[in-house]
Design a protein around this motif. Sequence first.
Motif, PDB file in Angstrom:
ATOM      1  N   ASP A   1      28.111  -9.583 -49.632  1.00  0.00           N
ATOM      2  CA  ASP A   1      29.128 -10.300 -49.170  1.00  0.00           C
ATOM      3  C   ASP A   1      28.950 -11.082 -47.899  1.00  0.00           C
ATOM      4  O   ASP A   1      29.838 -11.791 -47.515  1.00  0.00           O
ATOM      5  CB  ASP A   1      30.408  -9.422 -49.272  1.00  0.00           C
ATOM      6  CG  ASP A   1      30.437  -8.457 -48.517  1.00  0.00           C
ATOM      7  OD1 ASP A   1      29.322  -8.092 -47.734  1.00  0.00           O
ATOM      8  OD2 ASP A   1      31.151  -7.638 -48.200  1.00  0.00           O
TER       9      ASP A   1
ATOM     10  N   GLY B   1      30.029  -9.967 -45.145  1.00  0.00           N
ATOM     11  CA  GLY B   1      31.403 -10.052 -44.684  1.00  0.00           C
ATOM     12  C   GLY B   1      31.568  -9.285 -43.546  1.00  0.00           C
ATOM     13  O   GLY B   1      32.583  -9.239 -42.684  1.00  0.00           O
TER      14      GLY B   1
ATOM     15  N   LEU C   1      27.502 -16.817 -50.326  1.00  0.00           N
ATOM     16  CA  LEU C   1      28.829 -15.922 -50.953  1.00  0.00           C
ATOM     17  C   LEU C   1      29.463 -16.619 -51.891  1.00  0.00           C
ATOM     18  O   LEU C   1      29.041 -17.704 -52.509  1.00  0.00           O
ATOM     19  CB  LEU C   1      29.746 -16.328 -49.481  1.00  0.00           C
ATOM     20  CG  LEU C   1      29.170 -15.321 -48.388  1.00  0.00           C
ATOM     21  CD1 LEU C   1      30.128 -15.983 -47.173  1.00  0.00           C
ATOM     22  CD2 LEU C   1      29.370 -13.958 -48.510  1.00  0.00           C
ATOM     23  N   GLU C   2      30.297 -15.676 -52.692  1.00  0.00           N
ATOM     24  CA  GLU C   2      31.049 -16.245 -53.371  1.00  0.00           C
ATOM     25  C   GLU C   2      32.088 -17.466 -53.099  1.00  0.00           C
ATOM     26  O   GLU C   2      32.483 -17.297 -52.064  1.00  0.00           O
ATOM     27  CB  GLU C   2      32.145 -15.150 -54.072  1.00  0.00           C
ATOM     28  CG  GLU C   2      31.301 -14.063 -54.717  1.00  0.00           C
ATOM     29  CD  GLU C   2      30.933 -14.388 -56.244  1.00  0.00           C
ATOM     30  OE1 GLU C   2      31.474 -15.285 -56.915  1.00  0.00           O
ATOM     31  OE2 GLU C   2      29.673 -14.093 -56.380  1.00  0.00           O
TER      32      GLU C   2
ATOM     33  N   ASN D   1      34.984 -19.804 -51.999  1.00  0.00           N
ATOM     34  CA  ASN D   1      36.390 -19.509 -51.607  1.00  0.00           C
ATOM     35  C   ASN D   1      36.507 -18.188 -51.328  1.00  0.00           C
ATOM     36  O   ASN D   1      37.711 -17.218 -51.247  1.00  0.00           O
ATOM     37  CB  ASN D   1      37.300 -19.809 -52.665  1.00  0.00           C
ATOM     38  CG  ASN D   1      37.365 -21.316 -52.826  1.00  0.00           C
ATOM     39  OD1 ASN D   1      36.885 -22.054 -51.994  1.00  0.00           O
ATOM     40  ND2 ASN D   1      37.484 -21.963 -54.159  1.00  0.00           N
ATOM     41  N   SER D   2      35.596 -17.248 -50.730  1.00  0.00           N
ATOM     42  CA  SER D   2      35.642 -16.026 -50.307  1.00  0.00           C
ATOM     43  C   SER D   2      36.329 -15.980 -49.071  1.00  0.00           C
ATOM     44  O   SER D   2      36.104 -16.827 -48.206  1.00  0.00           O
ATOM     45  CB  SER D   2      34.371 -15.089 -50.307  1.00  0.00           C
ATOM     46  OG  SER D   2      33.443 -15.534 -49.176  1.00  0.00           O
ATOM     47  N   ARG D   3      37.064 -14.743 -48.583  1.00  0.00           N
ATOM     48  CA  ARG D   3      37.637 -14.725 -47.173  1.00  0.00           C
ATOM     49  C   ARG D   3      36.651 -14.809 -46.356  1.00  0.00           C
ATOM     50  O   ARG D   3      36.882 -15.287 -45.230  1.00  0.00           O
ATOM     51  CB  ARG D   3      38.282 -13.132 -47.228  1.00  0.00           C
ATOM     52  CG  ARG D   3      38.645 -13.120 -45.849  1.00  0.00           C
ATOM     53  CD  ARG D   3      39.462 -11.553 -45.626  1.00  0.00           C
ATOM     54  NE  ARG D   3      39.975 -11.230 -44.491  1.00  0.00           N
ATOM     55  CZ  ARG D   3      40.638 -10.062 -44.329  1.00  0.00           C
ATOM     56  NH1 ARG D   3      40.844  -8.982 -45.205  1.00  0.00           N
ATOM     57  NH2 ARG D   3      41.091  -9.851 -43.078  1.00  0.00           N
ATOM     58  N   GLU D   4      35.628 -14.286 -46.441  1.00  0.00           N
ATOM     59  CA  GLU D   4      34.436 -14.326 -45.344  1.00  0.00           C
ATOM     60  C   GLU D   4      33.805 -15.600 -45.163  1.00  0.00           C
ATOM     61  O   GLU D   4      33.670 -16.086 -43.882  1.00  0.00           O
ATOM     62  CB  GLU D   4      33.163 -13.353 -45.721  1.00  0.00           C
ATOM     63  CG  GLU D   4      33.624 -11.867 -45.741  1.00  0.00           C
ATOM     64  CD  GLU D   4      34.255 -11.446 -46.955  1.00  0.00           C
ATOM     65  OE1 GLU D   4      34.951 -10.302 -46.960  1.00  0.00           O
ATOM     66  OE2 GLU D   4      34.373 -12.239 -47.967  1.00  0.00           O
TER      67      GLU D   4
ATOM     68  N   GLN E   1      43.104 -17.174 -51.057  1.00  0.00           N
ATOM     69  CA  GLN E   1      42.802 -15.774 -51.338  1.00  0.00           C
ATOM     70  C   GLN E   1      43.764 -14.752 -50.783  1.00  0.00           C
ATOM     71  O   GLN E   1      44.008 -13.716 -51.446  1.00  0.00           O
ATOM     72  CB  GLN E   1      41.517 -15.561 -50.490  1.00  0.00           C
ATOM     73  CG  GLN E   1      40.149 -16.272 -51.012  1.00  0.00           C
ATOM     74  CD  GLN E   1      39.914 -15.713 -52.424  1.00  0.00           C
ATOM     75  OE1 GLN E   1      40.029 -14.561 -52.976  1.00  0.00           O
ATOM     76  NE2 GLN E   1      39.691 -16.437 -53.437  1.00  0.00           N
TER      77      GLN E   1
END
Length: 631
Positions: free
Chosen positions: A34, A36, A250-251, A253-256, A291
């Motif tokens: 992630d 993150g 990363l995925e 639209n991930s928060r990180e 998100q």
Amino acid sequence: MRRASSLLSSLRELRGRCSTKHPVSIISLAFHSDLGDPSPQPCRSYHGLLYKRRTQQLLRNPSRSLDTLVQNDPPLSSRQSKIKEKNDLDEAFESATTMEEMVSAFKAMESVFDENDKRLGLACLKMGQCLDSAGEDHESTLVYAVKALRILEAHDDGDGDTKSAVSLAMALHLMGSVHYGLKRFNESLGYLNRANRILGTLENDSCGFDVRPISHAVQLLLANTKTAMGRREEALDNLRKSLELKELLLEPNSRELGVAYREVAEAYSAVLRFKEALPLGLKALEVHMEQLGQNSVEVAHDRRLLGVVYCGLEEHQKAFEQNELAQKVLKNWGMSLDLLNAEVDAANIQIALGKFEEAINTLRGVVQQTDKDSETRALVFISMAKALSNQEKFADSKRCCEIACGIFEKKESLAPSKVAEAYSEIAMLYETMNEFEIAISLLKRSLALLEKIPQEQHAEASTSGRIGWLLLLTGKVPQAIPYLEGAVERLKESFGPKHFGVGYIYNNLGAAYMELDRPHSAAQMFALAKDIMDVALGPHHADSIEACQNLANAYGAMGSYKLAMEFQQRVIDAWESHGPSASDEVREAERLLFQLQKKAMTESGNCGESLPLPQSGEAISGKCLDLGLSK
């Protein structure tokens, strides 16, 4: 761009929330999908990175235990015993989960393994990475890093062994990270560039191993190192590459990833590249709203940054809207300090919109909630001084400046960079009140602080340029030249020789040489300024036309009328492209051309004499205001 200093003050406060003292470790990036969590990871997370996770002997032969022998097994030979001992030590080091266990297992390995054994080199790498992730004992980390690099270099023979090449790249990254921690930035850059070349080759050769996580870490540390060296423009390139790699890792639209967009937007804003910052800031907001919802803290931070960006783009109403939305979220979450700083931002936007009384009322409300010697209180008084100055209440404005200076004086040793920025902004206010001597004094205090901070070289250049400009403005031309010359060198190192700020400095340095009756030197400076501004701003920009006009004046002062008239005609053509709004400028330029023609006729013997123009990018011995912040 008079408001740039207050914009950067807001930006610095924003960046302070999420910055880390130590660059993100390659380990936490390379083996946490992630990406993150920038915090140091447990040492067990390093196993996969070192290519040392092997199938347990127990799995190869379920009837055999690692620690016991079946009674009927034949006795091991001396060589077999040695191999088994090494394997057991290696496995013990692999299975260590605390630093104490790792140190103990490593010492046992050192006493048995040959000093050039590759497994010992990998163990040194793992030890160094674990210590580097903690970011405290750089000298001890360096010992392991040096040994790891020596061993792994010896085992990398360039025959295409992917594992060896990747291990060497990681050792080079570790060396770069340790030297960064020791503030040996040139050494760090050398190791990181070499690691980057190895990883680039592996990517191009499609080696079958995903080196993108490691490449991401190298790019991020390259950005940190170049920033620390003051090479901001180059650092932005590496930061952008690290973001592109994160987008792949990363995925979507991930928060990180949203945080990464915001951090890169902040970096662009810090060097006033607001057009590049805007789409990244908007992308961060989009991701975090999707998100986390519109009432999340991350969304509030995104909106505060967008407020800074919109101010930089002179879109103040949009900036105010983003600020109001951010304040609502911060108030809901009870984040009082962030809320106070957002209210100061709002007051600065109100000032930019000409709503001075509203700004003063906002600031009066904020100051009652601040501590006597707090930084926020000092920023309130700077903004108050700005609003009062715009109302021509100069005595009250000066009093506010004095209070702010008094607070910041006590913080010089604790936060030199912030204090230097504050002094610079207060100096700008004194400039608007024609208090040039006080402004110069404050800028010199700012410069003295910035000279001790390598990563603030760009701010040092701008401050030096402003001092030179004010000295030139007040008739102290000989004193101005060293400041202008120093500014141009530092600015070129930070942003390259073609940055528009370099053009401004050359233009002012040319003006200084004209004041000293040195038109030959002035013509060189003006020619370089014009060359840069034509590219950076376009030949029809007002500042580019001014440089062209200055060049015509310099050649006229030298008696090189043919060249002077050529550049004067270019000035006329450029102003005519602006249409009716520039009719006054066209008439003035035509008047100057007519004067040159008259002089050329009366001094026809000098008409053919001319000074060759410097070629584009030509180096000059007389090195030459400002990054544009005071324009």
